[in-house]
Structures are given as structure tokens and as C-alpha cells.
Design a protein around this motif. Sequence first.
Motif, PDB file in Angstrom:
ATOM      1  N   SER A 220     -15.218  13.769  17.863  1.00  0.00           N
ATOM      2  CA  SER A 220     -16.303  13.120  18.610  1.00  0.00           C
ATOM      3  C   SER A 220     -17.088  12.127  17.769  1.00  0.00           C
ATOM      4  O   SER A 220     -18.139  11.658  18.186  1.00  0.00           O
ATOM      5  CB  SER A 220     -17.235  14.181  19.192  1.00  0.00           C
ATOM      6  OG  SER A 220     -17.867  14.883  18.138  1.00  0.00           O
ATOM      7  N   ARG A 223     -21.339  12.270  15.513  1.00  0.00           N
ATOM      8  CA  ARG A 223     -22.202  13.324  16.075  1.00  0.00           C
ATOM      9  C   ARG A 223     -21.632  14.732  15.846  1.00  0.00           C
ATOM     10  O   ARG A 223     -22.387  15.687  15.843  1.00  0.00           O
ATOM     11  CB  ARG A 223     -22.473  13.064  17.547  1.00  0.00           C
ATOM     12  CG  ARG A 223     -21.272  13.188  18.430  1.00  0.00           C
ATOM     13  CD  ARG A 223     -21.483  12.443  19.739  1.00  0.00           C
ATOM     14  NE  ARG A 223     -21.336  11.015  19.533  1.00  0.00           N
ATOM     15  CZ  ARG A 223     -22.057  10.080  20.148  1.00  0.00           C
ATOM     16  NH1 ARG A 223     -22.989  10.430  20.989  1.00  0.00           N
ATOM     17  NH2 ARG A 223     -21.819   8.803  19.917  1.00  0.00           N
ATOM     18  N   LEU A 225     -19.890  16.841  17.722  1.00  0.00           N
ATOM     19  CA  LEU A 225     -20.390  17.596  18.879  1.00  0.00           C
ATOM     20  C   LEU A 225     -20.066  19.092  18.825  1.00  0.00           C
ATOM     21  O   LEU A 225     -20.900  19.939  19.134  1.00  0.00           O
ATOM     22  CB  LEU A 225     -19.739  16.976  20.122  1.00  0.00           C
ATOM     23  CG  LEU A 225     -20.326  17.269  21.455  1.00  0.00           C
ATOM     24  CD1 LEU A 225     -21.686  16.614  21.588  1.00  0.00           C
ATOM     25  CD2 LEU A 225     -19.378  16.717  22.539  1.00  0.00           C
ATOM     26  N   GLY A 229     -22.740  20.433  16.399  1.00  0.00           N
ATOM     27  CA  GLY A 229     -23.596  20.715  17.550  1.00  0.00           C
ATOM     28  C   GLY A 229     -23.484  22.168  17.995  1.00  0.00           C
ATOM     29  O   GLY A 229     -24.494  22.843  18.182  1.00  0.00           O
ATOM     30  N   ALA A 337     -16.134  13.033  12.605  1.00  0.00           N
ATOM     31  CA  ALA A 337     -16.782  14.328  12.848  1.00  0.00           C
ATOM     32  C   ALA A 337     -16.692  15.235  11.621  1.00  0.00           C
ATOM     33  O   ALA A 337     -17.475  16.179  11.473  1.00  0.00           O
ATOM     34  CB  ALA A 337     -16.139  15.025  14.049  1.00  0.00           C
TER      35      ALA A 337
END
Length: 503
Positions: A220, A223, A225, A229, A337
Motif C-alpha cells: 500500500s 502508509r 496500511l 496501520g 510499505a
Amino acid sequence: MQANPIQRVVIVGGGTAGWMTAALLSRAIGPRLAITLVESDEIGTVGVGEATIPQIRHVNAFLGIDEDELMRAVKGTFKLAIQFNDWRRIGDSYLHAFGDIGLPLGLVPFQHYWLRDRQERGEAAPDLWSYSINAQACAQHRFGRLDRIGSSPMTGTRYAYHLDAGLYGQYLRQRCDPRQVRRVEGKVVDVKLREDNGFIESLQLQGGERVEGDLFIDCSGFRGLLIEGALKAGYDDWTHWLPCDRAVAVPSERVAPMRPYTQASARAAGWQWRIPLQHRNGNGHVFCSRFISDDEATATLLAHLDGEALAEPRVLRFTTGARRRFWIRNCVALGLASGFMEPLESTSIHMIQSGISRLISLFPDRHCDPALSDEYNRQTRFEYERIRDFLVLHYRATERDDTAFWRHCRSIALPEGLAERIELFRRSGQVFRHGEELFTEVGWLQVMLGQGIVPQAWHPAADGLPAAELEGFLGNMRTLIQRAVATFPEHGQFVATHCRAMG
Ligand SMILES: Cc1cc2nc3c(=O)[nH]c(=O)nc-3n(C[C@H](O)[C@H](O)[C@H](O)COP(=O)(O)OP(=O)(O)OC[C@H]3O[C@@H](n4cnc5c(N)ncnc54)[C@H](O)[C@@H]3O)c2cc1C
């Protein structure tokens, strides 16, 4: 045979990392694997990443890609080297050329003979790059595909590509069999973890669709993700070693000649790349925001284009470094990533490729044995750290003190092991590749010499050769290289003949 084989792989991201993963994984594991790739047109891709290193040709071999067809599709040109301008001092220039330089004699590497010649003949001694076919072809803007130089044991050209990043992603996508790789356009808005073991169970897309899988690949982009994340991998910030944290990029008209190399020219607070494609040049200014504003960096970039700008400059922000873990439970991060170390040696696309090949060799079942992910994480960290050290060398071994940025670079504390490596070379002319690290002895040699680290000694065996024999040995190599290069066409001509893009 695995008791619980992985059947469903979900890739988040449709940039170079996502499509390269889909193409390589589907080919390697075979039709029993159903791959879903989720990408969001609304978010888009990073859209840069145009210079590669020779290992990318293994991707072609594995996927059965015809090189000329690829070059037409990505409007590509060939790359023999990176030219570093103004890094050691203003006005200085050197190459990091791919491929071999000279020939060893017995067990003694070539540089020791060259160092002796340099000592004996001083300024009259030809420089190290006189023994590199790639460097000599660069000097004349020529290109040829050559395995060996005549009937000698010397290897021929070793090359990579300059390519349009957007077109490369599309090309890889076309290589994927739609029966095996399903593309889903949509934005991931939530990641659901299993309560019992924290594995990723499914992704929730905007609009309601749920995508389930056994193994999730996080492509991704910055970020991260899934890996950050959802799984909180953590990030090692390396800006104290690699201080640049932004880039501004712009395409420009390409002007002749078509150089068969990338240019990396140092600027007051960073450096600027120039990458020749068939239809345009890719340009970017990588800089450190502590020392220069976005506007100043953009003005510097535009002032140093060799053709007219073709679009509005675009600023990208990043933090150099790497995830603390690249594979957690049933999630593996690839591409941006997983981390980013800036494009100075064009290593990012290669790291996607090497990550996928590592994942293929350690391919798990649905339980994702931690022994496999531990090994993956260990190998990936090793690769990251050795590349990091190589990049730090360019900044740290400078004699520049003309700006606050370069004075700062001179004070960077060296990562563990790099100081010893530099000192060994300075004292003995010896350079060794550590384990399976990416850059070879020849790469380290060129950058150390190019940055002004000059050995005080060489291997004693180099003194054993009578002077006339040494002269003959070196002279023959130079002649063979020059003869071979003279048979190459100009790079632009080569591209026009073999792989000119339509339109
Ligand atoms: C300034 C700069 C210069 C570079 N130069 C080079 C170079 O010369 N050579 C080189 O090898 N590498 C270079 N790189 C690195 C290279 O660009 C990347 O390694 C490569 O493009 C891979 O990017 P990616 O696919 O990981 O991420 P991206 O291209 O950012 O793709 C991310 C994908 O994830 C999707 N996505 C994100 N969030 C969501 C969501 N919520 N839902 C659905 N989809 C989502 C996006 O839509 C996109 O498809 C450079 C990088 C930078 C920043």
C-alpha cells in the motif's frame, strides 16, 4: 506436501510492488493460488521509480518476458552505470558502473594491480574505469549487449533499464492471468483481525465489499496500511544516517544524446537525478527539508533541467528507514510499505523483487510458522542495512564543506561496521562483500575511490609481477575493451533499431 496450504492471497496496492508481486507469485506458486489485488484509483501510485539495477533482468527471465518488447512497452532505455557529479567536491565526477572491472590474477583482485600501476606511473596511469567496458561505453554514449569481450575471459556489458514507472506497472498487470489474479478497484477502509491469533481475516472496502484471504501482502505504499496501520510493526527512523526526507519530481523534454546511464548530481542540500527515457527525461531533486524549503528545492530542480519541463513539479515526503518487522503473522510488507532508503542507487524496485523471491522460498502454510517469518525478517533486515551503509558512504565520505547540508553530512556518525570497512580499504586496498549483500566488491570499490578514499597499500602479490608483464596485462585489457566498445552503436541508435516505442 503442506497440510493447510495457502489458497487465497490478497495484495493491497497496485503500484510496482503490487503488480510485481502478483505476476511473480502467480507464476511461482501456480494455479492453485487465487490472488486478489485491491487498488484504489482515488489514491493512485507514487508514480516515480524509473531507474533499476541489472537484477531486474531476472524478472524477465522468470516471467518469460522478451526484453525488446518490454522496452517498447515502458518506453525504456538501457542503463550501464550511475554518474555521480559533485559528490566528493564540486567539479568532480565518477561512475558506479555495473559489471566487472579488469580481471583478477590468480586469487588477487584486479584493484591491487591497478593500485600498483597508479603508484608507479602517477598521473599518467589510466584510471580504474579504463578497465570497465560499461564505463567506456558510457563515455561514448554507446550501448551493446555483449556476454564476453572477444575470446578473452573478460565479461561484457552488464546492464539495467530506465523505464516509465506507470507503464511498467501496467505491463506487469498484463502479464497476470486474469483467471488467477482478480483486480478489485476500491479503497480499504478497515482491516479485521482474528480474535484468537491476531491474523488478518479480511479487508473491508468502501462500499461494503469484504475481501478474505489466507495471506495478505501489504503493497500500500508509504502508509503501510496493514503492516503498520493494523499490525503496528514499528519503524526504524534512519534520518540521522540518511538525512534527505523529500523529493520534488518533474518530467522534461529529452535532449540528445541519449545517455546510457543515470545522473545523480549533488546540489546544495541534496542531489538531483536525471533519467533518460525514450519520450522524456525523468528528473527529481532529493533534498533535506532542514536545509532548504520546498520552493527553493523546486527552483533548483527547474534551473538544472536540460529540456523544458513537461508538467508541474510534484513534492513527495518520506522518512528514510525500515519497518522493525517486515512479516508479521499472515502479513508481509513489500515495496514502500516495508521501508524506504531514497533512490540514490536505484535499489527500491530491486528490493521488491528480492522480497518476493525470499517469500517464495520461505512460502508458508496457513499457520505461518514464526520460524519462517523470523528468517524472512532477518534476511530482509540484513539486506536493508547493507544497502543503507552503501548509501551513507556517498554522503559521509565527502570533502564538501560549502553548505550547511554538506557540513552536516561530514559529521554523520557511521553505522556499525562501515567505519571498519572504510578503514580496511584505506589501509590495504581490500574490499569484501559481506554475505549475500546486494553490492559487490566492485561497487564498493568504485564509490570508495570516487569519494576520495585512496588506499595506502595493496596486496603484496601485485608486486610479484615484472613491470613489463604488468604493463602488458593492463594494456591488453584496455585495448580489448576499446575494440569492443567501438563495435557498439550509439545508444539512441541501438534503441531505435531494437525497441523503439510506438507513439
Ligand atoms: C522520490 C522517489 C524516487 C524513486 N526512484 C526510484 C528509482 O529510481 N528506482 C527504484 O527502484 N525505486 C525508486 N523509488 C521507489 C519506487 O517508486 C517504489 O519502490 C515503487 O514505485 C513501488 O511503490 P509501491 O508499489 O510500494 O507503492 P505505491 O506506488 O505508492 O503504490 C501503493 C498502492 O497502494 C494503493 N493503496 C494505498 N492505500 C490504499 C487503500 N486504503 N485501499 C486500496 N488501495 C490502497 C494505492 O492505490 C497504490 O495502488 C523512488 C521512490 C521515491 C519516493
